[in-house]
Structures are given as structure tokens and as C-alpha cells.
Design an enzyme around this catalytic site. Structure first.
Site, PDB file in Angstrom:
ATOM      1  N   CYS A  34     -54.610  36.780 -45.979  1.00  0.00           N
ATOM      2  CA  CYS A  34     -55.573  36.421 -45.585  1.00  0.00           C
ATOM      3  C   CYS A  34     -56.052  37.234 -44.079  1.00  0.00           C
ATOM      4  O   CYS A  34     -57.503  37.496 -44.015  1.00  0.00           O
ATOM      5  CB  CYS A  34     -56.104  34.923 -45.366  1.00  0.00           C
ATOM      6  N   ASP A  64     -40.429  45.088  -5.043  1.00  0.00           N
ATOM      7  CA  ASP A  64     -41.024  45.271  -3.722  1.00  0.00           C
ATOM      8  C   ASP A  64     -40.566  44.208  -2.598  1.00  0.00           C
ATOM      9  O   ASP A  64     -40.155  43.301  -3.226  1.00  0.00           O
ATOM     10  CB  ASP A  64     -42.407  44.935  -3.789  1.00  0.00           C
TER      11      ASP A  64
END
Length: 757
Positions: free
Chosen positions: A24, A438
Site C-alpha cells: 500500500c 566544542d
């Protein structure tokens, strides 16, 4: 010259009803892809939604798209917007996937298969053929009508689906029974009404179980949606608030009528309805279902609160800043919903297989029937074996394997403050070798304070230097800017307002003070890394060495006039986050290497890295260099072996690196730009969430692999067994329903996941 044509596209999310299997999905996608003006379309079976991207200016509008989907045999409507306060989907008792139909089917079918259960005990009893016909017919044509309707529509569109297989299989068994009743000699009836009835009942049971499991996989979204109160107590904007202000005059308004700048009253124990800032009151606020943080957070006047969090013991007055789809809660829902409706890359292979699966099964069933008829000379046996092949081959499990795992995994991750917005992350996270952090705001608190001012000339006082430097930072949200402004405030200095202010990403900021010793002259507050070309660079490094040794961050105030000249050094201290060391230790436990990226001087960066166990540091780098370093890390394996790298950051300057990394993780304490560039958003500024995000991603990926393996194995073994007669139609129907339920249940095991790092 004509005007440029607008090429901006529009994205729509559609609710698709009536899909039953992976075929489907392929059928709806095929119909959508054929529509002129549709740039891309993606359909998800588990969420029963489609995402459609239409070209701006296209002749086809969304209403026509809906009509085309409906012509294909499915219902379609535009989905409610992200964050809409809608009740959870409910299953009607007598609906197509309701329990009422299942119970009615088994009530009618039980007398048909009960004789089979009694035979091993020596009880030989059976209903007359006429009674069997009476009981089987409503099951076949009333309860089973959905399969005929959907199967016929799929046949007319040229793409088969599960309903077509069930309709053909049960009709063959039912029709063979009618034939036997009419033409077989008396007493020699071989009827198979129980087979067709039980197949339909088991498929209905499977669909009911699937519907329940689908609701559970999306439970996390509904839990978050429940956090929104339906009304807000809105006070008059003109009131000047103080501790003695009466707060009994308010309007109880629906949430969609609350606007930014409205003042909202929140009583103890109530949910906070909007994002905003506290104007009056103090309280503890529980944000656990938004951030995963187990402990309540103390909130004061001036503090920010998130809509959906739970107020504790105090009365609060909040000025609304973001409401509706602009709120944090709405964005969380949007991120999770987007992740659950997207497809992992592996799902594309499954869709390609499913597209040819149903036609192939019908061919196999025909071959099975003809071969058995030829070799066994029995039409009834041949038909029954062909029916078994049709029924057991329904590709429900294949279609649900990947989306069910993604929904469960992303849902449980969201409960603990990990928002996975890109399913591709799930396929990459289990391969990660390196995590790049970082420093500022990620491993450190991100709230530096001014430690020292080192004048490089005796011509100016530190107060003059600080007032001018702080003035350059007026309006800036950078952590170092806030530290300077706080430092000036502590000394009772008024920052000197500049003109011609200009931010230089990764370098600093420049401007011209409107008063003071540098009135009208160009000043800049810059990082040391950006001053390498200055003739006094070595002198600056020498003066700042003690700051570097202490692990402090350094900025330099310079005159940008010709020739440029350094004026003073500012040193800032930033504390490490409480769990930074534990985060690195957790990644080592997962055999993942950690590296740190920083714009700070090498000595300062190394000091921070050493204290938490990071051995590899890239220091004194410009923001533009971060993405290049990520690329180098990706190709840093032995013998050119590909390395998979995750980047963790929180600032605008981290966005390119987050996008370059295989997996980008953004702290939600940072900027929206960083969150948009990352595949994962961590709702708390806690670095231990990095290891937890990798862990849940790996587990979700394993569930996808397990589900696909068992779905393929089930069909690969079930079809030959059915063709050889080892599976009756009734057993085939039971096994088919069980396979879908097992795939969904396996995915739901992810809901038991808890952070371990």
C-alpha cells in the site's frame, strides 16, 4: 529581463487511511510521484502519514493531491499542524480495526473449527453443511468486506496489496466449500468454511493488535501533547506588578487566544501554558518531560520558563514570549514527529522489495496450485495449498519492521531529553569512532566571568578600558560579552555606546565609541588567534601566558586604526560542567575516541582537556576550520579506512561542523541554528547525554535489523512450507497475524530503555 520565478517549495503532511501493508505504501507513493508538480513524496505505514513537497507555483494544489490519493483507494486529509492540542487517536469498538469485529468473528467461527479441536479426544461432531454456510457467510462478506473493497481498488490501480491476497485466498476456500456442498456425493463433503473464516478472524485480530501497538509507539508524542493546558489565566497588561499586587482579576482564555507580551498567572501545581520570562514570584519548576532532568529547577524573577513544565510551590506571573507553534514544546513535538514520519535509508530497499512482492506471491500461488493439482490429482488440496501461500505471504511485517522501531526508539529517547530528528542518524550512530566536542558551552558551563584586565599601556585606566570594551558588546548574546557587561556592572561603570558596530564571526567585534579616550576611533575586541599578523603578537602571548597556564580564555582589545595597536588583555574563567569527565569516560567505555575543538590558546585548551581525560586537542582554531577538521578526522583511519565522526556543539560557529559530521549533536542550551544543523538535539546541557544518544541509536538500529531479519525469514520459510502442504490455511492466517504482532512487540521493547551512562 523577466522576474525570477519563485522556486520555493511547500511541504504538506497528509493523514492516509486504509493502508494495510508495505505494498500500500508503494502504491500511494507511486500515485503521488506521478502528479506533476510533486517534487518528492514519502509514505510511512506505521504513522499512516505521507509527506508531500509541492513546487511553488505548481498548477496542482493540495486539494487535487488529496483527490488523487482518494481515487487510488485510500482516505486522505491534511494532518493537524505540529503541536496541535489534539486528543489521541481512539479505536472504535465496531470500527474497521475495532475489537468488536474481532469478537464477533470468533463467535461465528468457533463452532466451525471446534470439531477440529475435539477430534483428538475422540469426539466426532460437526455442524451440517447448511449451518456451516450460515455461520461462515457473514464472516466472509460482512467482516471480510474490507478486504474485497481494498483488494479491488488495488487491483484496478495495477498494484496488489495484502487485502488482495486475503480476498483471493479466502474466496478460494469459501468457493471450494460451496462447490463441494453442491456437487460432492452425500456424506463425502470436504468443506473448508472454517479455514476461510479463521483466516479472516486472525487477520482482523492482527490488525487490531497492530493498531494498538501503533498507538503505543506514538505514546511519547501524546504524553508531550498532554503537557499543554487548554486554558491560561491572562492578566491585564497595564498592571505594574509587585508582591502586593492583587492577582484575582484575570481572564481564563483558550490557549490559542494567548499572544506574546500577555501576562499569564500560574498557580502552584499548574502546568505553565506558554514560554516566557518570570515577572513576579519564585518557584521550583519540573521540566522532566521536556528535558529529561529529574530534579526540579529553582526559578526566580527574570528566569525563563518553558510551556508545558509543571509549576511547584510558588505563584508565578509570566510574560508570554512564545506561544503555539513557536514554543519549545511545539518544536519538540515537530522534531519527533518529523523523525517518525521520515524513512531510514534501509527502508527504501524494503519498499522496492514490497513493490514486486504481491505480484510474485500470486504467481507462486498459481504455480503451487497447478503443481499440486498435477502431481496429487486433487483440486481441493491444490486450492488449499495455494490459499495457504497467499495468506502467509502478506507483507505486513516487512512494512512495519523499520517505522515501528524508529517510532519506538525516537519516542523513548525524547522522554529522556534526546531528540533524534534524522533517522539516518540511527544507521550511522552504531559506526561512530570519534566524538568531537566544542569546548565553550558544551564541556564548560558557558558562563565565563571576567578574571583580570592586563593593560598593555600605562596611558589608560582599567575603568576606561572596561567601559569601552563593554560598550562594544552591548546587545551581544556571546558568553564573553555577558561576562564583560557583568564585570562593568559590578564596578558601577556604564558601557560606552559605540557606532558602526560589526560582528566578525570567530574573530570578535568592532565599533567606534561615542565618548571616552577612543571617541570616534575604531576599536576591536578580538581573539588572540586572529592577531597573528600583528607586530606585537609575541608580546601579547608573553603577557597572556599566565592566563593560559591557568586555563583561562583570553580576548584582546585593539585599536583598529592604522597602524593597529593592542590596548589590553582580558582573561575569562569558565567552569567545567559537573559531568564532563563522566561523559568522556562513558564514551571510552563504548570504545569511542574523544577530541576537543577550541578557539582558545593551546595551553588553555590542553589544561581543560587533560582535566577531563581528552587526549587529542585542536586549539586556537577559527570557526571555519572546525568543519575542515571534522573532514580530516573522517579520513584519519589506518590504510585510509573511513572514520565516522560525531560533532557536539551549541553555537552558530558550530553549525558548519555539525552539518559536516556524520552525526551532529546540538545542545539545546545553544542557538536555533546549531539545533537545525544537527541530527540530534540534546535538551539539557549535560554532556553525558552524548553517550546515551549513541546508545539508544544503536539499540534502535539493532531492532530495525532484527525486525527485517525475522520478517524476511518468516516469508522465506513460510511460503515453501505452505506450498508443500505443511501449513493449513488456518495456521497460515494465524502465523501471518503473529508475525506482524511480533515485529511490533519487538520494537516496543525499546520503551524499556533507560539511560545507563
Amino acid at each position: 529581463m523577466g522576474a525570477l520565478k519563485d522556486t520555493k517549495s511547500e511541504l504538506f503532511t497528509l493523514d492516509i487511511g486504509g493502508m494495510t501493508c508495505a505494498s500500500c505504501v508503494g502504491r500511494v507513493e507511486k500515485a503521488l510521484d506521478k502528479i506533476p508538480g510533486v517534487e518528492a513524496a514519502s509514505v510511512n505505514l506505521a504513522t499512516e502519514q505521507a509527506k508531500v513537497r509541492l513546487q511553488a507555483g505548481s498548477e496542482v494544489n493540495i486539494e487535487q493531491v488529496l483527490a488523487i490519493v482518494q481515487k487510488t483507494g485510500y482516505t486522505a486529509r491534511i494532518s493537524a499542524p505540529h503541536g496541535a492540542h489534539t486528543p489521541p487517536p481512539s479505536q472504535s469498538f465496531w470500527g474497521s480495526d475495532g475489537l468488536g469485529r474481532v469478537l464477533l468473528g470468533f463467535a461465528l467461527a468457533t463452532p466451525l473449527f471446534l470439531p477440529m479441536l475435539l477430534m483428538p479426544f475422540g469426539v466426532h461432531w460437526a455442524l451440517s453443511p447448511e449451518w456451516q454456510l450460515v455461520l461462515a457467510s457473514p464472516v466472509q462478506f460482512f467482516l471480510g468486506w474490507r478486504f474485497y473493497r481494498a483488494g479491488l481498488k488495488s487491483l484496478l490501480s495495477g498494484v496488489g496489496n495484502m487485502d488482495l491476497l486475503v480476498a483471493i485466498g479466502t474466496s478460494a476456500a469459501y468457493g471450494l466449500s460451496i462447490y463441494q456442498m453442491i456437487y460432492a456425493s452425500h456424506g463425502a463433503h470436504e468443506l473448508y468454511f472454517e479455514g476461510s473464516a479463521i483466516i479472516i478472524c486472525m487477520v482482523l485480530l492482527g490488525k487490531w493488535l497492530e493498531a494498538r501497538a501503533k498507538q503505543q509507539t506514538s505514546e511519547a508524542i501524546r504524553e508531550v501533547q498532554k503537557l499543554w493546558p487548554e486554558h491560561a489565566k491572562v492578566l491585564e497588561r497595564s498592571i505594574n506588578f509587585s508582591d502586593s499586587t492583587p492577582l484575582d482579576q484575570f481572564r481564563d482564555l483558550p490557549l490559542d487566544q494567548v499572544f506574546p507580551k500577555d501576562r499569564v498567572l500560574v498557580l502552584p501545581g499548574e502546568r505553565i501554558p506558554v514560554d516566557g520570562v518570570i515577572l513576579l514570584g519564585t518557584s521550583h519548576v519540573d521540566e522532566s518531560l521536556l528535558t529529561g532532568e529529574s530534579e526540579s529547577v529553582k526559578k526566580y524573577v527574570g528566569g525563563n520558563v518553558i510551556g508545558g513544565s509543571l509549576n511547584g510551590e510558588g505563584i508565578l506571573v509570566i510574560e508570554a514570549q512564545a506561544v503555539g507553534i513557536e514554543s519549545v514544546l511545539s518544536k519538540i513535538i515537530a522534531l519527533v514527529e518529523d523523525a517518525q514520519t521520515q524513512k531510514a535509508p534501509i527502508q527504501k530497499l524494503v519498499d522496492q522489495v514490497s513493490a514486486i512482492f504481491v505480484p510474485s506471491v500470486i504467481v507462486i500461488a498459481l504455480i503451487t496450485g497447478l503443481a499440486n493439482w498435477f502431481y496429487l490429482d486433487s483440486a481441493s488440496v491444490a486450492i488449499l495449498r495455494a490459499v495457504s501461500v497467499l495468506v502467509i505471504a502478506c507483507p505486513c511485517a516487512l512494512g512495519l519492521a523499520t517505522p515501528a522501531a524508529i517510532m519506538a526508539g525516537t519516542g523513548v529517547a525524547a522522554r529522556f531529553g534526546i531528540l533524534i530528528k534524522d533517522p539516518q542518524v540511527l544507521e550511522l550512530a552504531h559506526r561512530l569512532n570519534i566524538v568531537a566536542f566544542d569546548k565553550t558551552g558544551t564541556l564548560t558551563v558557558g558562563k565565563p566571568r571576567l578574571i583580570e584586565i592586563i593593560p598593555l599601556s600605562n596611558a589608560f585606566t582599567t575603568d576606561e578600558i572596561l567601559a569601552s570594551a563593554a560598550g562594544l558588546q552591548l546587545g551581544s548574546e556571546h558568553p564573553l560579552a555577558k561576562a564583560l557587561l557583568d564585570g562593568a556592572k559590578l564596578k558601577g561603570l556604564s558601557p560606552i555606546t559605540p557606532i558602526e558596530s560589526k560582528a566578525l564571526p570567530g574573530v570578535g567585534i568592532t565599533g567606534k565609541p561615542t565618548s571616552g579616550p577612543w571617541m570616534g576611533q575604531g576599536l576591536g575586541l578580538q581573539s588572540i588567534a586572529s592577531l597573528e599578523s600583528y607586530p606585537d603578537h609575541s608580546n601579547i602571548l608573553e603577557k597572556a601566558q599566565a592566563c593560559f597556564d591557568a586555563g583561562q580564555t583570553v580576548s584582546v582589545l585593539v585599536s583598529t586604526e592604522v597602524p593597529p595597536k593592542p590596548i589590553a588583555i582580558f582573561s575569562f574563567g569558565d567552569e567545567l560542567k559537573d559531568h564532563a569527565k563522566q561523559a568522556i569516560s562513558s564514551l571510552k567505555h563504548l570504545h569511542i575516541r574523544s577530541v576537543m575543538l577550541s578557539g582558545d590558546n593551546v595551553a588553555a585548551a590542553n589544561r581543560v582537556a587533560k582535566s577531563i581525560g581528552i587526549e587529542e586537542v585542536f586549539a586556537q582554531i577559527m570557526p571555519s576550520d572546525k568543519a575542515q577538521i571534522i573532514s580530516k578526522l573522517q579520513s584519519s583511519g589506518r590504510d585510509s579506512q573511513r572514520q565516522y565522526v560525531a560533532m557536539v556543539g551549541d553555537g552558530i560557529n558550530d553549525a558548519p561542523a555539525l552539518a559536516t559530521a556524520d552525526v551532529g549533536m546540538a545542545m539545546s542550551t545553544g542557538t536555533d541554528v546549531a539545533m537545525q544543523a544537527a541530527g540530534i538535539t540534546l535538551m539539557r546541557g549535560d554532556p553525558t547525554l552524548v553517550a546515551n544518544a549513541i546508545d539508544i541509536s544503536k539499540r534502535t538500529w539493532k531492532k530495525i535489523q532484527q525486525n527485517l531479519f525475522w520478517a524476511f525469514v518468516f516469508n522465506a520459510t513460510g511460503i515453501p512450507l505452505a506450498a508443500l502442504g505443511y501449513l493449513s490455511p488456518m495456521l497460515a492466517g494465524s502465523a501471518m497475524a503473529l508475525s506482524s504482532f511480533c515485529v511490533l512487540s519487538n520494537a516496543l521493547l525499546l520503551k524499556r530503555w533507560r539511560p545507563t551512562h
